[in-house]
Motif scaffolding. Structure first.
Motif, PDB file in Angstrom:
ATOM      1  N   ASP A  10       0.625  -1.289   0.428  1.00  0.00           N
ATOM      2  CA  ASP A  10      -0.157   0.158   0.021  1.00  0.00           C
ATOM      3  C   ASP A  10       1.183   0.980   0.076  1.00  0.00           C
ATOM      4  O   ASP A  10       1.942   1.519   0.313  1.00  0.00           O
ATOM      5  CB  ASP A  10      -0.942   0.180   1.267  1.00  0.00           C
ATOM      6  N   VAL A  41      -4.053   4.576   1.226  1.00  0.00           N
ATOM      7  CA  VAL A  41      -4.393   4.666   2.596  1.00  0.00           C
ATOM      8  C   VAL A  41      -4.183   5.945   3.195  1.00  0.00           C
ATOM      9  O   VAL A  41      -2.679   6.675   2.842  1.00  0.00           O
ATOM     10  CB  VAL A  41      -3.317   3.825   3.658  1.00  0.00           C
ATOM     11  N   SER A  42      -4.565   6.969   3.292  1.00  0.00           N
ATOM     12  CA  SER A  42      -4.943   8.540   3.915  1.00  0.00           C
ATOM     13  C   SER A  42      -3.373   9.024   4.824  1.00  0.00           C
ATOM     14  O   SER A  42      -2.857   9.450   4.527  1.00  0.00           O
ATOM     15  CB  SER A  42      -6.124   8.265   5.030  1.00  0.00           C
ATOM     16  N   ASN A  43      -3.250   7.345   5.670  1.00  0.00           N
ATOM     17  CA  ASN A  43      -2.683   7.555   7.035  1.00  0.00           C
ATOM     18  C   ASN A  43      -2.322   6.457   7.182  1.00  0.00           C
ATOM     19  O   ASN A  43      -2.988   5.413   7.368  1.00  0.00           O
ATOM     20  CB  ASN A  43      -2.974   9.067   7.865  1.00  0.00           C
ATOM     21  N   LYS A  49      -7.391   6.329  12.947  1.00  0.00           N
ATOM     22  CA  LYS A  49      -8.824   6.658  11.549  1.00  0.00           C
ATOM     23  C   LYS A  49      -8.219   7.145  10.621  1.00  0.00           C
ATOM     24  O   LYS A  49      -7.166   7.326  10.517  1.00  0.00           O
ATOM     25  CB  LYS A  49      -9.526   8.243  12.271  1.00  0.00           C
ATOM     26  N   PHE A  50      -9.314   6.516   9.141  1.00  0.00           N
ATOM     27  CA  PHE A  50      -7.631   6.560   8.059  1.00  0.00           C
ATOM     28  C   PHE A  50      -9.168   6.234   7.045  1.00  0.00           C
ATOM     29  O   PHE A  50     -10.058   6.179   7.219  1.00  0.00           O
ATOM     30  CB  PHE A  50      -7.106   5.327   8.422  1.00  0.00           C
ATOM     31  N   GLU A  51      -8.480   6.615   6.126  1.00  0.00           N
ATOM     32  CA  GLU A  51      -9.348   6.081   5.164  1.00  0.00           C
ATOM     33  C   GLU A  51      -8.527   5.613   3.970  1.00  0.00           C
ATOM     34  O   GLU A  51      -7.354   5.366   3.674  1.00  0.00           O
ATOM     35  CB  GLU A  51     -10.113   6.875   4.243  1.00  0.00           C
ATOM     36  N   ILE A  52      -8.758   3.954   3.198  1.00  0.00           N
ATOM     37  CA  ILE A  52      -8.713   3.009   2.311  1.00  0.00           C
ATOM     38  C   ILE A  52      -9.376   3.172   1.062  1.00  0.00           C
ATOM     39  O   ILE A  52     -10.334   3.201   1.188  1.00  0.00           O
ATOM     40  CB  ILE A  52      -8.640   2.094   2.994  1.00  0.00           C
ATOM     41  N   LEU A  53      -8.400   3.365  -0.173  1.00  0.00           N
ATOM     42  CA  LEU A  53      -9.438   2.874  -1.278  1.00  0.00           C
ATOM     43  C   LEU A  53      -8.700   1.616  -2.128  1.00  0.00           C
ATOM     44  O   LEU A  53      -7.697   1.641  -2.346  1.00  0.00           O
ATOM     45  CB  LEU A  53      -9.147   4.184  -2.298  1.00  0.00           C
ATOM     46  N   ASP A  54      -9.011   0.540  -2.275  1.00  0.00           N
ATOM     47  CA  ASP A  54      -9.402  -0.953  -3.195  1.00  0.00           C
ATOM     48  C   ASP A  54      -8.604  -0.109  -4.310  1.00  0.00           C
ATOM     49  O   ASP A  54      -9.666   0.333  -5.019  1.00  0.00           O
ATOM     50  CB  ASP A  54     -10.040  -0.971  -2.802  1.00  0.00           C
ATOM     51  N   GLY A 119      -8.043  -3.023  11.299  1.00  0.00           N
ATOM     52  CA  GLY A 119      -8.647  -3.212  10.056  1.00  0.00           C
ATOM     53  C   GLY A 119      -8.749  -4.275   9.598  1.00  0.00           C
ATOM     54  O   GLY A 119      -9.051  -4.660   8.515  1.00  0.00           O
TER      55      GLY A 119
END
Length: 272
Positions: A10, A41-43, A49-54, A119
Motif C-alpha cells: 500500500d 491509505v490516507s495515513n 482513523k483512516f481512509e483506504i481506497l482499494d 482494520g
C-alpha cells in the motif's frame, strides 16, 4: 540491463510505511524499483482513523498491460493486501512469476503483540496464507507466524515452538522463513530457517523502548535488497537488523512516532 524489483504494497499519503518507506531504501541500494499499490491509505493506521481506497481494479488492468508490454521482474515483494479478491489476484500473479524463476518475497502484514492491526480480520489471515504458499522468503513477525500457522500466541515461546511454526509455514509452501520480534528465553531475536542451507539460526537484538510503524517494511526492503545483491540469508538479516536499529536511534526524538521513520533523512546508515 538489470530487471526491476516489483513492490506490491500500500501507499500511505501521510507517514513513512509500506511503499513510502521501501522505495527510498531500495532505490538507495541501487535497485531498479517499480511498484503496484494495493491500496491508497490516507495515513498510517496507528492514528486510529483512516481512509483506504482499494485499488484492485487498477491492479488487474495494470498487470494485463505489463504482460502485453513484456515487462519482467527479478523479484516480487508483497505486503499489505486489502481483500480476498486482491489476495487471489496477487497469489496467481506470484505463482506465474515463480514459474519463470522470479524470486518471491512475502511480508504477511497483519498484526503484532499477539493481536491484529486496526482494520485486519481473520479473513486477512486466510488471504496471507495464499501468498505465503508461493514465497521463497516469508518474513512474518511472531504474531503473524502464529496466525498463519493456526497456533496460539505464547507470551514465552521456546525454540521448539518457533521451529514448529516455521515447519507449518513450510508445509503451506514457504521456503525460507524469518520470524521477527520473537522473545526466546528472555532474549529478543529474529529466528530464521534458511532453505538453501537447511539451517535454523537466531540473531539476538536489544529491543529499544519505542514503536514506529513501518520498521518491518524497512527490514524487508534491506533484507530483500541484500539477497538480490548475492548475500546469504544470515548476512542479509543481520544487515536489515542493523539498519532498522540505527534508523530508530536517529528518530527517537521525533514528536509524532505514528508518522514512522523519516527514511530519507537517514539513508546514509545503510552505507556503513
Amino acid at each position: 540491463m538489470e530487471h526491476p524489483v516489483l513492490l506490491i504494497n500500500d501507499m500511505a499519503g501521510y507517514g513513512k510505511v509500506a511503499l513510502a518507506a521501501m522505495i527510498p531504501v531500495m532505490s538507495h541500494m541501487g535497485l531498479n524499483v517499480c511498484n503496484l499499490p494495493t491500496a491508497l491509505v490516507s495515513n498510517t493506521l496507528d492514528y486510529g482513523k483512516f481512509e483506504i481506497l482499494d485499488t484492485t481494479g487498477y491492479m488487474e488492468h495494470t498487470l494485463k498491460v505489463w504482460e502485453e508490454l513484456g515487462f519482467r521482474f527479478d523479484a516480487v515483494s508483497t505486503g499489505f493486501i486489502v481483500s480476498d479478491v486482491q489476495a487471489q489476484l496477487v497469489t496467481d500473479y506470484c505463482l506465474r512469476q515463480a514459474e519463470r524463476g522470479v524470486l518471491i518475497f512475502c511480508d504477511p502484514i497483519m498484526g503484532d503483540d499477539g493481536k491484529l492491526y486496526n482494520g485486519m480480520s481473520m479473513e486477512t489471515v486466510k488471504n496471507m496464507r495464499k501468498l505465503v504458499s508461493c514465497a521463497d522468503y516469508a518474513v512474518p513477525n511472531y504474531t503473524e507466524a502464529a496466525l498463519l500457522a493456526g497456533e496460539p500466541y505464547l507470551e514465552s515461546p521456546e525454540e521448539g515452538d518457533i521451529r514448529r511454526l516455521i515447519g507449518k509455514l513450510r508445509e503451506i509452501g514457504a521456503k525460507s522463513v524469518a520470524v521477527t520480534s520473537v522473545r526466546l528465553q528472555g532474549v529478543d531475536q529474529v529466528y530464521c530457517y534458511d532453505a538453501a542451507l537447511d539451517r535454523y539460526f537466531g540473531l539476538p537484538f536489544d529491543c529499544l523502548p519505542v514503536r514506529f510503524p513501518g520498521t518491518g517494511d524497512i527490514f524487508s526492503a534491506v533484507m530483500l535488497g541484500q539477497i538480490l545483491k548475492g548475500k546469504d540469508m544470515e548476512e542479509s538479516v543481520r544487515k536489515a537488523m542493523t539498519v532498522v536499529r540505527r534508523m530508530i536511534e536517529l528518530n527517537l526524538g521525533n514528536e509524532d512516532k505514528y508518522k514512522g521513520i523519516l527514511v530519507e533523512a537517514c539513508l546514509e546508515v545503510m552505507d556503513s
